[in-house]
Enzyme design. Structure first.
Site, PDB file in Angstrom:
ATOM      1  N   CYS A 118       0.882  -1.167   0.000  1.00 26.10           N
ATOM      2  CA  CYS A 118       0.000   0.000   0.000  1.00 26.10           C
ATOM      3  C   CYS A 118       0.916   1.212   0.000  1.00 26.10           C
ATOM      4  CB  CYS A 118      -0.906  -0.016   1.237  1.00 26.10           C
ATOM      5  SG  CYS A 118      -1.857   1.507   1.389  1.00 26.10           S
ATOM      6  N   CYS A 121      -0.544   4.419   2.226  1.00 24.49           N
ATOM      7  CA  CYS A 121      -0.574   4.357   3.702  1.00 24.49           C
ATOM      8  C   CYS A 121      -0.113   2.978   4.125  1.00 24.49           C
ATOM      9  CB  CYS A 121      -1.943   4.731   4.255  1.00 24.49           C
ATOM     10  SG  CYS A 121      -3.342   3.972   3.411  1.00 24.49           S
ATOM     11  N   SER A 122      -0.999   2.182   4.725  1.00 21.42           N
ATOM     12  CA  SER A 122      -0.557   0.850   5.142  1.00 21.42           C
ATOM     13  C   SER A 122      -1.724  -0.116   5.146  1.00 21.42           C
ATOM     14  CB  SER A 122       0.089   0.909   6.525  1.00 21.42           C
ATOM     15  OG  SER A 122      -0.827   1.479   7.438  1.00 21.42           O
ATOM     16  N   CYS A 123      -2.610  -0.024   4.129  1.00 20.53           N
ATOM     17  CA  CYS A 123      -3.752  -0.937   4.035  1.00 20.53           C
ATOM     18  C   CYS A 123      -3.254  -2.379   4.022  1.00 20.53           C
ATOM     19  CB  CYS A 123      -4.549  -0.666   2.763  1.00 20.53           C
ATOM     20  SG  CYS A 123      -5.228   0.992   2.705  1.00 20.53           S
TER      21      CYS A 123
END
Lengths: 213, 91
Positions: A118, A121-123
């Site tokens: 991702c 962000c950090s999905c």
């Protein structure tokens, strides 16, 4: 002696240095989180025990959940078909609550290797894998996985032949991704329960593969 | 607008201010619609607590060699990203 240091004042009885206390002043965003949380509790939007319940639920999820889904897909071709068509509803058949998350499951084959990132962000598929590893959230992984995935994979110990196509999936919006890793040929005789133990977290992100046994 | 799987499209090359979920490295690039994954509220409005329009969301597949000039020559490696319909131009 392995722990024979000169300055014994700063060492614990085990011979290792004492770790600093984790008591730094709160950052701006930590303070913001606490303020909003307390305000919401005060306004009766939710209660403190409900927050704790949610944290416990989050902590209870782990890569073992994803491994259960993968092992079932390896054993049951019809389940695998449903999983690739609609990841969330198939995972719910195994009582994994996916919630509002949309799950896309991508299958590794001898010719195709999938990798999840991702960049924005950090999905991460938290409902099936738990909290993401710290490196998954770093700018280094996020920027390099989309630009030089083969080099990144090599650093994770995965060397692919040039003939294998690498497919990187950037989780930019509402989908979450899970890699269905390639089942090692040497596991043909194994039971579903035994197979679950082989499926690593990294193999479901795509930064790992499952070795022949 | 409904774009069918396999359609060759282009991602708009603009840089509006605010919260955007179309990464810079795919803007202005040509890709192929892999599938439509449904209709979702526009995060560019949701981010500011505005009433959000609902848009179709597509998984678009790009060739790595189209994204990065220094990528392994003749490679078939790909990158898939989710892109909202208002970022997509039919060509």
């Amino acid at each position: 002696m392995p722990h024979d240091h000169h300055d014994h004042d700063h060492l614990s009885p085990s011979g290792h240095p004492y770790r600093q206390d984790n008591d730094e002043p709160l950052t701006y965003w930590q303070l913001m989180e606490i303020s909003v949380r307390e305000l919401m509790i005060e306004k009766g939007k939710f209660s403190a025990p409900e927050i704790n319940q949610q944290i416990d639920l989050m902590d209870s999820r782990s890569p073992a959940d994803g491994a259960t889904v993968v092992a079932r897909a390896w054993m049951d071709p019809d389940f695998k078909k449903r999983l690739l068509e609609n990841g969330a509803s198939a995972a719910e058949e195994l009582d994994f609550e996916i919630g509002p998350m949309h799950l896309v499951v991508v299958e590794n084959t001898p010719k195709i290797h999938n990798l999840i990132v991702c960049t924005l962000c950090s999905c991460y598929p938290r409902n099936l894998l738990g909290l993401p590893p710290d490196w998954y959230k770093t700018k280094e992984y996020r920027s390099r996985a989309v630009k030089e995935p083969r080099t990144v994979l090599t650093e994770f110990g995965v060397s692919l032949p040039e003939s294998t196509v690498v497919r990187v999936h950037d989780s930019t919006a509402d989908m979450r991704y899970l890699v269905l890793p390639l089942r090692p040929e040497s596991t043909a005789e194994m039971s579903e329960v035994e197979l679950r133990k082989l499926v690593s977290r990294d193999s479901m992100i795509g930064t790992g593969v499952i070795q022949e046994i | 607008m409904m774009i069918s799987d396999g359609t060759v499209i282009k991602i708009k090359d603009t840089s509006p201010p605010g919260h955007i979920r179309t990464p810079k490295y795919i803007r202005g690039k040509i890709g192929v619609v892999e599938r439509c994954v449904g209709v979702f509220e526009n995060p560019e409005q949701l981010a500011y607590a505005l009433n959000a329009n609902s848009y179709s969301l597509y998984r678009v597949r790009f060739k790595m060699t189209d994204l990065w000039s220094d990528y392994l020559k003749d490679s078939d490696d790909t990158l898939d990203a989710e892109v909202f319909e208002h970022w997509i131009e039919e060509i």
